[in-house]
Design a protein around this motif. Structure first.
Motif, PDB file in Angstrom:
ATOM      1  N   GLY A 123       0.833  -1.209   0.000  1.00  0.00           N
ATOM      2  CA  GLY A 123       0.000   0.000   0.000  1.00  0.00           C
ATOM      3  C   GLY A 123       0.865   1.254   0.000  1.00  0.00           C
ATOM      4  N   TYR A 124       1.968   1.236   0.769  1.00  0.00           N
ATOM      5  CA  TYR A 124       2.889   2.384   0.756  1.00  0.00           C
ATOM      6  C   TYR A 124       3.508   2.539  -0.632  1.00  0.00           C
ATOM      7  CZ  TYR A 124       6.878   5.351   1.492  1.00  0.00           C
ATOM      8  OH  TYR A 124       7.782   6.376   1.357  1.00  0.00           O
ATOM      9  N   LEU A 125       3.881   1.417  -1.256  1.00  0.00           N
ATOM     10  CA  LEU A 125       4.483   1.494  -2.595  1.00  0.00           C
ATOM     11  C   LEU A 125       3.498   2.083  -3.599  1.00  0.00           C
ATOM     12  CD1 LEU A 125       6.449  -1.881  -2.873  1.00  0.00           C
ATOM     13  CD2 LEU A 125       7.346   0.402  -2.438  1.00  0.00           C
ATOM     14  N   GLN A 126       2.214   1.787  -3.412  1.00  0.00           N
ATOM     15  CA  GLN A 126       1.200   2.358  -4.315  1.00  0.00           C
ATOM     16  C   GLN A 126       1.146   3.873  -4.151  1.00  0.00           C
ATOM     17  OE1 GLN A 126      -2.172   3.561  -3.398  1.00  0.00           O
ATOM     18  NE2 GLN A 126      -2.589   4.008  -5.554  1.00  0.00           N
ATOM     19  N   LEU A 127       1.186   4.335  -2.897  1.00  0.00           N
ATOM     20  CA  LEU A 127       1.150   5.783  -2.663  1.00  0.00           C
ATOM     21  C   LEU A 127       2.401   6.452  -3.228  1.00  0.00           C
ATOM     22  CD1 LEU A 127      -0.054   5.723   1.071  1.00  0.00           C
ATOM     23  CD2 LEU A 127      -1.413   6.403  -0.925  1.00  0.00           C
ATOM     24  N   ARG A 128       3.534   5.783  -3.109  1.00  0.00           N
ATOM     25  CA  ARG A 128       4.808   6.394  -3.489  1.00  0.00           C
ATOM     26  C   ARG A 128       5.152   6.185  -4.966  1.00  0.00           C
ATOM     27  NH1 ARG A 128       8.275   8.776  -5.071  1.00  0.00           N
ATOM     28  NH2 ARG A 128      10.343   9.279  -4.245  1.00  0.00           N
ATOM     29  N   PHE A 129       4.939   4.955  -5.469  1.00  0.00           N
ATOM     30  CA  PHE A 129       5.384   4.630  -6.833  1.00  0.00           C
ATOM     31  C   PHE A 129       4.255   4.241  -7.783  1.00  0.00           C
ATOM     32  CE2 PHE A 129       9.360   3.461  -4.430  1.00  0.00           C
ATOM     33  CZ  PHE A 129      10.150   4.472  -4.948  1.00  0.00           C
ATOM     34  N   THR A 450      13.892  -0.545  -2.942  1.00  0.00           N
ATOM     35  CA  THR A 450      12.810   0.295  -3.468  1.00  0.00           C
ATOM     36  C   THR A 450      12.180   1.142  -2.370  1.00  0.00           C
ATOM     37  OG1 THR A 450      12.366  -1.433  -5.094  1.00  0.00           O
ATOM     38  CG2 THR A 450      10.654   0.216  -4.787  1.00  0.00           C
ATOM     39  N   VAL A 451      11.884   0.524  -1.225  1.00  0.00           N
ATOM     40  CA  VAL A 451      11.213   1.254  -0.151  1.00  0.00           C
ATOM     41  C   VAL A 451      12.120   2.336   0.427  1.00  0.00           C
ATOM     42  CG1 VAL A 451      10.239   1.054   2.180  1.00  0.00           C
ATOM     43  CG2 VAL A 451       9.654  -0.631   0.443  1.00  0.00           C
ATOM     44  N   ILE A 452      13.388   2.015   0.638  1.00  0.00           N
ATOM     45  CA  ILE A 452      14.271   2.997   1.290  1.00  0.00           C
ATOM     46  C   ILE A 452      14.529   4.192   0.377  1.00  0.00           C
ATOM     47  CG2 ILE A 452      16.562   2.058   0.656  1.00  0.00           C
ATOM     48  CD1 ILE A 452      15.519   3.299   4.115  1.00  0.00           C
ATOM     49  N   MET A 455      11.431   6.346   0.436  1.00  0.00           N
ATOM     50  CA  MET A 455      11.237   7.140   1.658  1.00  0.00           C
ATOM     51  C   MET A 455      12.246   8.269   1.804  1.00  0.00           C
ATOM     52  SD  MET A 455      10.243   4.635   4.769  1.00  0.00           S
ATOM     53  CE  MET A 455       8.629   3.857   4.806  1.00  0.00           C
ATOM     54  N   LEU A 456      13.489   8.019   1.342  1.00  0.00           N
ATOM     55  CA  LEU A 456      14.553   8.982   1.649  1.00  0.00           C
ATOM     56  C   LEU A 456      14.988   9.841   0.458  1.00  0.00           C
ATOM     57  CD1 LEU A 456      16.847   6.773   3.932  1.00  0.00           C
ATOM     58  CD2 LEU A 456      14.946   8.246   4.594  1.00  0.00           C
ATOM     59  N   LEU A 543       5.050  11.100   2.555  1.00  0.00           N
ATOM     60  CA  LEU A 543       5.618   9.851   2.039  1.00  0.00           C
ATOM     61  C   LEU A 543       7.138   9.835   2.020  1.00  0.00           C
ATOM     62  CD1 LEU A 543       3.263   9.459  -1.071  1.00  0.00           C
ATOM     63  CD2 LEU A 543       3.097   8.225   1.089  1.00  0.00           C
ATOM     64  N   VAL A 544       7.757  11.021   1.902  1.00  0.00           N
ATOM     65  CA  VAL A 544       9.203  11.074   1.661  1.00  0.00           C
ATOM     66  C   VAL A 544       9.876  12.064   2.601  1.00  0.00           C
ATOM     67  CG1 VAL A 544      10.995  11.360  -0.097  1.00  0.00           C
ATOM     68  CG2 VAL A 544       8.708  10.688  -0.772  1.00  0.00           C
ATOM     69  N   TYR A 545      11.057  11.686   3.058  1.00  0.00           N
ATOM     70  CA  TYR A 545      11.872  12.576   3.885  1.00  0.00           C
ATOM     71  C   TYR A 545      12.233  13.819   3.059  1.00  0.00           C
ATOM     72  CZ  TYR A 545      15.616  13.953   7.060  1.00  0.00           C
ATOM     73  OH  TYR A 545      16.406  14.636   7.938  1.00  0.00           O
ATOM     74  N   GLY A 546      12.114  14.972   3.625  1.00  0.00           N
ATOM     75  CA  GLY A 546      12.437  16.204   2.911  1.00  0.00           C
ATOM     76  C   GLY A 546      11.218  16.845   2.289  1.00  0.00           C
TER      77      GLY A 546
END
Lengths: 581, 80
Positions: A123-129, A450-452, A455-456, A543-546
Motif C-alpha cells: 500500500g505504501y508502494l502504491q502511494l509512493r510509486f 525500493t522502499v528505502i 522514503m529517503l 511519504l518522503v523525507y524532505g
C-alpha cells in the motif's frame, strides 16, 4: 547406557512421549487461544479492526507481537541447530542481523508508514510509486507468504513426528485449523493477543534449558572450554575475531558478508519491509507507540539467543568420558536412521534431557506456540495484502467495508488451505522446501532498495521504483539459478564468483546474492529515475523525507522519547558484540 | 478500556497472560512438590543425578504461579 538412548523410544523412531500432565498443559493452551478468538470477535467488525486491530495497540503489545511473529518454529529449531553446526556465529542473525534494522524501522521509517495511514507495505508502494510497484510487491508477497506458511507447517509436523511420534496429518490439520479459527474470528487483534501470549509461553517453556545447561556445564567459561575441546579449536565461541577470512570460521563467510549482506541488506529488508512484521507495528495507537514498538521488540530480540543459540552451544559442549556426547548430522543423513539425530533436533533433545513430565509439556507447548505465532503472522498478513492490495485494488474496487471484512475472513481460511496443500506438496517432494525458502529471499533485498529510496530520496520516480524492483528481483533469481544448477564443478565456480572467494560456503552465497540484488535495484532505480519525471513535493507530502513535516510524537521528557530508548538498546547491542568478540 | 482486546471489552491481554501462567503454575507446583516430597524424580533426573536436588518442576511451577498471580490480580476485570 547413553542417557539419550534410555529416553528414546527407538523402536518407533520417536524421542519421547507425553504423560497426562503434559497433555493437560497442551490442552489448556489450545483452549485459551481458541477462547481468545471468540472473545475478540465482537470487537472485530470493521476492516480497520480486522486488518489493523483498530490501530489501538500500546507500544508494549505491538512490540512483543512484532518480535513474536518472527519467532516461528523454523526460527526456534533451525537456529538452535545452526548454533550446534556453526557455533556462536549464529548469534549474528539475532544481533547485527536484526537490532540495527529494528531501530532504524522505529526511528526513521515508522513515521512515514504511520502518517501515510497505509494499511500495508505494498500500500505504501502504491502511494509512493503507483500501481506497478504495488502489484509486483503484493503478488510476490502474497504468494511467498502462503508458501512459507506451508513450509513452516511441514517442518513442525516433522518435528512432532520425530519427537512425539505424532501423525503428520494430525499435526498439520490441528495446528492449521486452530490458527485459522482464531485469526478468522478476531483478525489481527486475535493474532496479536495470541502472539503476546505465545511469546511469554515460549520463554516459560524454553528458558529452563539454558539455565540447567549452564549449571551442568559449570558456567559459561567452562562451556566455552568444553566446546573448544569437542571441536578442536576456539572458533565456535567468537563472533567477530574469526571473520577475517572465509577459511577461519565454521560458516565459511567473512565480515563483509555479515556486515553488508546480512546486517545492511537482508536484515533491513526483512525487518523494515516484510509486511508480516511491519503489520504488527502499524496496529499501534499513536505515532510514539509506533516508533517505540520496534525498539521494545529489539530489546527482547537481543535476549532470544538465550533460548535459541545457547541450547545449541550447550549441546555442542556436552561431554562424556572426555568425548562429545552428541554427534548430530545434517537432516538428509539422519533421515531414515532412528539412531542418528539431525542438527534441527537440538532443541527437542535438550528439552528431553532437562525436562521431566510437566516441564516437558511446557516445552512442547513452547514449540507449538512458536509454530502457531509464525503461522498466524503469515496468514493474517496474507489476508490483508490479498484483500487490500489484490482483491480490493484490482478485482473489486467498490465493495463496502463489510464485504472486505468478509473477504478477510474467507481469505484467511483459503490461505490456510493453500498452506496445507503446500505442506503436503513438500511432504512428497522435500527439495521443494529449499526452493520455497530461496524464493522468499528473492524479493526481500530488492524490496528494501525500493522502499528505502522511496522514503529517503525525493527524486525517485514511479518508473524508477518499478523497474528497480523488477531488476533486483530478476537478478536475484538469476544468481540463484546460476549457483544452484549444473555440475558440482560449475556450482562451486558460480559460488566463488557471487561470493568473491573460492573458500565461500553456501551461507555466504545468500548474503552476497542479497547484496548484489540490492545494489542492482538501487542502481536501476537511480538511473531510470533520472530519465523520468519526478512527483512534486506536494504530491510526496507524508511519504518522503524532505517533503514531509513529521508531527511531534507526543513524548514528554527524556524517558518517553523513542530515540532515547533506541540509544540504550544500541549501546547494549555494541557492548554485547564486544563482550563476545 | 481493557488493553489490546478492543473498546468495550473487560479482559485485557495481560489478564490472559496472567491467567495461563497461573494455571500452569497451579498444575506444575503441586506436581513438583509431590515429586520432591515422595522422592519420585522423573526418568530424566534419574539419569542426571545433579538435577534431582534442584527440583526444577517445583521451583519453575512456583515462579509461573507467582508471575501469573501477580498479572491476574493486577489486570483483573474492573481494575482498568
Amino acid at each position: 547406557m547413553h542417557p539419550l538412548a534410555a529416553l528414546a523410544v527407538v523402536s518407533t523412531g520417536q524421542l519421547t512421549s507425553l504423560s497426562g500432565i503434559d497433555i493437560l498443559i497442551l490442552v489448556l493452551y489450545f483452549a485459551v487461544v481458541v477462547f481468545i478468538g471468540f472473545y475478540v470477535k465482537g470487537t472485530t467488525n470493521t476492516s480497520e479492526e480486522f486488518f489493523l486491530a483498530g490501530r489501538e495497540m500500546s507500544a508494549w503489545i505491538a512490540g512483543l507481537s512484532f518480535v513474536s511473529a518472527n519467532l516461528g518454529s523454523l526460527e526456534l529449531m533451525g537456529w538452535a541447530g545452526s548454533a550446534y553446526q556453526y557455533g556462536i556465529l549464529a548469534m549474528h542473525w539475532y544481533w547485527i542481523g536484526a537490532i540495527p534494522a529494528m531501530l532504524f524501522l522505529g526511528i526513521v521509517m515508522m513515521p512515514f508508514y504511520y502518517i501515510s495511514k497505509t494499511h500495508s507495505v505494498p500500500g505504501y508502494l502504491q502511494l509512493r510509486f503507483g500501481e506497478g510497484a504495488r502489484g509486483l510487491a503484493a503478488v510476490s508477497f502474497g504468494l511467498m507468504t502462503i508458501l512459507m506458511s506451508g513450509v513452516n507447517m511441514y517442518a513442525m509436523a516433522v518435528v512432532m513426528q520425530t519427537v512425539l511420534g505424532w501423525n503428520m496429518t494430525f499435526s498439520i490439520w490441528v495446528g492449521a485449523a486452530t490458527v485459522a479459527l482464531y485469526v478468522m474470528l478476531g483478525g489481527l487483534r486475535s493474532a496479536i493477543i495470541n502472539e503476546v501470549l505465545q511469546f511469554i509461553l515460549i520463554w516459560a517453556g524454553a528458558a529452563l534449558i539454558p539455565i540447567l545447561g549452564l549449571i551442568e556445564a559449570g558456567g559459561w567459561d567452562k562451556l566455552k572450554a568444553n566446546i573448544a575441546v569437542n571441536v578442536g579449536n576456539s572458533s565456535y565461541t567468537h563472533m567477530w575475531s574469526t571473520l577475517g577470512h572465509f577459511k577461519d570460521n565454521p560458516m565459511g563467510i567473512n565480515w563483509v558478508g555479515i556486515v553488508f549482506g546480512l546486517g545492511a541488506i537482508i536484515s533491513f529488508g526483512y525487518w523494515t519491509t516484510d509486511f508480516l512484521v511491519v503489520q504488527r507495528v502499524l496496529s499501534a495507537n499513536n505515532l510514539r507507540s509506533a516508533k517505540l514498538a520496534p525498539v521494545i521488540g529489539a530489546a527482547f530480540k537481543m535476549a532470544v539467543p538465550l533460548i535459541v543459540i545457547l541450547p545449541g552451544l550447550i549441546c555442542l559442549g556436552l561431554m562424556q568420558n572426555g568425548h562429545p556426547m552428541f554427534h548430530l548430522v545434517p537432516a538428509e543423513v539422519a533421515k531414515g536412521n532412528p539412531l542418528l539425530h539431525s542438527y534441527d533436533q537440538v532443541l527437542p533433545l535438550m528439552l528431553i534431557r532437562y525436562c521431566g513430565p510437566g516441564l516437558l509439556g511446557l516445552g512442547i507447548t513452547a514449540l507449538v506456540a512458536g509454530f502457531m505465532s509464525g503461522m498466524a503472522g503469515n496468514v493474517s498478513a496474507f489476508s490483508t495484502v490479498w484483500t487490500y492490495d489484490i482483491y480490493g485494488a484490482y478485482l473489486n474496487k467498490k465493495a463496502n467495508d463489510k464485504h472486505y471484512v468478509l473477504m478477510g475472513r474467507v481469505s484467511t481460511v483459503v490461505g490456510m488451505l493453500i498452506s496445507i496443500g503446500t505442506a503436503y506438496l513438500v511432504m512428497n517432494a522435500a527439495s521443494i522446501m529449499d526452493y520455497v525458502q530461496a524464493l522468499f529471499s528473492f524479493f526481500i533485498a530488492p524490496l528494501f532498495g525500493t522502499v528505502i529510496l522511496g522514503m529517503l530520496w525525493k527524486r525517485a520516480t514511479k518508473w524508477g521504483g518499478f523497474y528497480g524492483l523488477l531488476a533486483g528481483t530478476l537478478s536475484s533469481i538469476g544468481m540463484f539459478l546460476y549457483t544452484s544448477t549444473g555440475t558440482a564443478a560449475h556450482k562451486a565456480h558460480a559460488l566463488s564468483v557471487v561470493a568473491l572467494s573460492a573458500d565461500a560456503q553456501p551461507m555466504a552465497e545468500n548474503m552476497f546474492r542479497a547484496l548484489w540484488s540490492w545494489l542492482i535495484c538501487v542502481a536501476v532505480t537511480v538511473i531510470v529515475s533520472y530519465m523520468t519525471t519526478p512527483k512534486t513535493d506536494a504530491e510526496l507530502n507524508g511519504l518522503v523525507y524532505g517533503a514531509t513535516i513529521i508531527p511531534h510524537d507526543g513524548s514528554v521528557g527524556l524517558l518517553q522519547k523513542p530515540i532515547f530508548w533506541a540509544g540504550v538498546v544500541a549501546a547494549v547491542f555494541v557492548g554485547l558484540n564486544i563482550l563476545f568478540f | 478500556m481493557a488493553e489490546g482486546t478492543g473498546r468495550g471489552e473487560s479482559l485485557s491481554i495481560w489478564f490472559f497472560v496472567g491467567m495461563i501462567t497461573l494455571l500452569y503454575g497451579l498444575v506444575l507446583t503441586p506436581y513438583g512438590a509431590w515429586q520432591w516430597l515422595t522422592h519420585h524424580p522423573p526418568a530424566n533426573e534419574l539419569l542426571l543425578p545433579w538435577l534431582i536436588h534442584l527440583h526444577p518442576t517445583f521451583w519453575w511451577g512456583l515462579l509461573l504461579l507467582t508471575f501469573g498471580a501477580f498479572y491476574t490480580t493486577k489486570y483483573r476485570p474492573g481494575t482498568n
